[in-house]
Design a protein around this motif. Structure first.
Motif, PDB file in Angstrom:
ATOM      1  N   ILE A  34       0.836  -1.198   0.000  1.00 10.49           N
ATOM      2  CA  ILE A  34       0.000   0.000   0.000  1.00 10.49           C
ATOM      3  C   ILE A  34       0.873   1.251   0.000  1.00 10.49           C
ATOM      4  O   ILE A  34       0.588   2.232  -0.702  1.00 10.49           O
ATOM      5  CB  ILE A  34      -0.953   0.009   1.207  1.00 10.49           C
ATOM      6  CG1 ILE A  34      -1.885  -1.209   1.148  1.00 10.49           C
ATOM      7  CG2 ILE A  34      -1.774   1.294   1.230  1.00 10.49           C
ATOM      8  CD1 ILE A  34      -2.716  -1.314  -0.112  1.00 10.49           C
ATOM      9  N   GLY A  35       1.958   1.207   0.755  1.00 12.33           N
ATOM     10  CA  GLY A  35       2.877   2.345   0.776  1.00 12.33           C
ATOM     11  C   GLY A  35       3.478   2.615  -0.593  1.00 12.33           C
ATOM     12  O   GLY A  35       3.592   3.765  -1.022  1.00 12.33           O
ATOM     13  N   ASP A  36       3.856   1.549  -1.288  1.00 14.03           N
ATOM     14  CA  ASP A  36       4.426   1.710  -2.622  1.00 14.03           C
ATOM     15  C   ASP A  36       3.376   2.247  -3.597  1.00 14.03           C
ATOM     16  O   ASP A  36       3.681   3.066  -4.467  1.00 14.03           O
ATOM     17  CB  ASP A  36       4.978   0.373  -3.126  1.00 14.03           C
ATOM     18  CG  ASP A  36       5.797   0.533  -4.391  1.00 14.03           C
ATOM     19  OD1 ASP A  36       6.925   1.048  -4.295  1.00 14.03           O
ATOM     20  OD2 ASP A  36       5.298   0.154  -5.466  1.00 14.03           O
ATOM     21  N   GLY A  37       2.127   1.787  -3.429  1.00 15.76           N
ATOM     22  CA  GLY A  37       1.051   2.297  -4.274  1.00 15.76           C
ATOM     23  C   GLY A  37       0.822   3.787  -4.053  1.00 15.76           C
ATOM     24  O   GLY A  37       0.658   4.557  -5.011  1.00 15.76           O
ATOM     25  N   LEU A  38       0.819   4.214  -2.796  1.00 15.71           N
ATOM     26  CA  LEU A  38       0.642   5.638  -2.478  1.00 15.71           C
ATOM     27  C   LEU A  38       1.797   6.464  -3.044  1.00 15.71           C
ATOM     28  O   LEU A  38       1.584   7.590  -3.533  1.00 15.71           O
ATOM     29  CB  LEU A  38       0.549   5.825  -0.972  1.00 15.71           C
ATOM     30  CG  LEU A  38      -0.741   5.312  -0.311  1.00 15.71           C
ATOM     31  CD1 LEU A  38      -0.604   5.364   1.212  1.00 15.71           C
ATOM     32  CD2 LEU A  38      -1.941   6.126  -0.774  1.00 15.71           C
TER      33      LEU A  38
END
Length: 315
Positions: free
Chosen positions: A258-262
């Motif tokens: 999720i962090g990489d997506g953000l």
């Protein structure tokens, strides 16, 4: 392919395989393509910089194959997009490099496309190593909002440039393609009578798969859903994922994803290109009834010729 008897079907097929260091598996895939009762018009292998001799083997033993040597590993989506640029057939059939086909597989899905002009994509049965070998492969049209990219055929004229999201790399790209087709008014279906076999080549590490699935699913909903639906869908997916988490390691993988997506969103690498609300509703209807038979009335409508208004890009 050369040396094969051509059938009477009107639609031609280009097969695209993205390969990376799977020489043995890609050879088996190519041999199964040679054995098809409806042989493909062309086979394209996009090689992501293999170092195991894959390219030399293909050049030597499969001269009928168009080989694109990318040089470095750019991911499955990049390879599919590059192969699509060279494809010339009516249908493009994407298969993984560790997939082999039943000899009637291409014939099966070509008949579906010819009979139902409103169908934009067809996924066949994929037998994984853990799949029940007695699984019924029924010749029935079923809803398929999350097609697996390992055995997926699409009408070429519906695909925009760079149809596959290259910032995904791999995993969970199916819904992205489905939403695009729904936006054009076409259906994505599952056709069980076409059979393929997934041999699970090395490289499918569990943590990497979890990472890509979590990140890419999140990005699909953010980029492709109407604005009104982005927040509730995201909250739902987060809660559902958290309920499914069983270990701290899984939680760490999910948070990293999720962090990489953000990060991709905030750096402009994942711009929004939302589908229509009509397409979104169609998607959620298909999710509710996925892998259930499509009603007869809808099947009859799929046999009608699509209107010219359907053939538009949403890009």
């Amino acid at each position: 392919m050369e040396g094969q008897k051509q059938e009477t079907y009107k639609l031609t097929v280009s097969v695209i395989i993205v390969n990376w260091n799977r020489a043995k598996d890609v050879v088996n895939a190519l041999l199964s393509l040679r054995a098809q009762t409806h042989p493909p018009h062309e086979v394209i292998v996009a090689d992501n910089g293999s170092t195991d001799g894959s390219c030399d083997i293909i050049k030597r033993d499969f001269p009928e194959v168009s080989l694109i040597e990318i040089g470095t590993n750019q991911g499955a989506c990049f390879g599919r997009n590059l192969g699509t640029e060279y494809a010339k057939s009516d249908l493009i059939y994407y298969i993984d490099d560790d997939i082999t086909l039943d000899e009637h597989c291409i014939e099966e899905f070509v008949q579906v496309f010819e009979r139902y002009p409103q169908i934009g994509a067809v996924q066949t049965t994929i037998f994984d190593p853990w799949t029940d070998p007695n699984l019924p492969c029924e010749p029935i049209l079923k809803y398929c909002p999350h097609p697996r990219e390992g055995s997926l055929a699409i009408r070429r004229h519906l695909l925009p440039p760079k149809a596959w999201p290259e910032h995904f790399n791999r995993q969970a790209e199916g819904p992205w393609i489905t939403l695009y087709l729904y936006n054009l008014g076409y259906e994505s279906i599952f056709w069980g009578a076409g059979k393929t076999y997934h041999h699970l080549a090395p490289g499918g590490e569990r943590d990497k798969i979890r990472f890509f699935f979590a990140r890419n699913s999140f990005l699909t909903y953010y980029q492709r859903m109407p604005l009104l639906l982005v927040l509730p869908i995201t909250i739902y997916k987060i809660l559902r994922t958290l309920v499914a988490v069983r270990t701290w390691k899984d939680l760490k993988t999910w948070l990293t994803a999720i962090g990489d997506g953000l990060l991709k969103i905030f750096t402009g690498k994942a711009p929004r290109n939302p589908s229509s609300m009509k397409a979104a509703k169609k998607y959620f209807h298909a999710v509710r009834y996925q892998h259930q038979p499509i009603p007869d009335a809808v099947v009859r409508s799929l046999a009608e010729q699509p209107s010219a208004a359907n053939d538009i890009s949403d890009s």
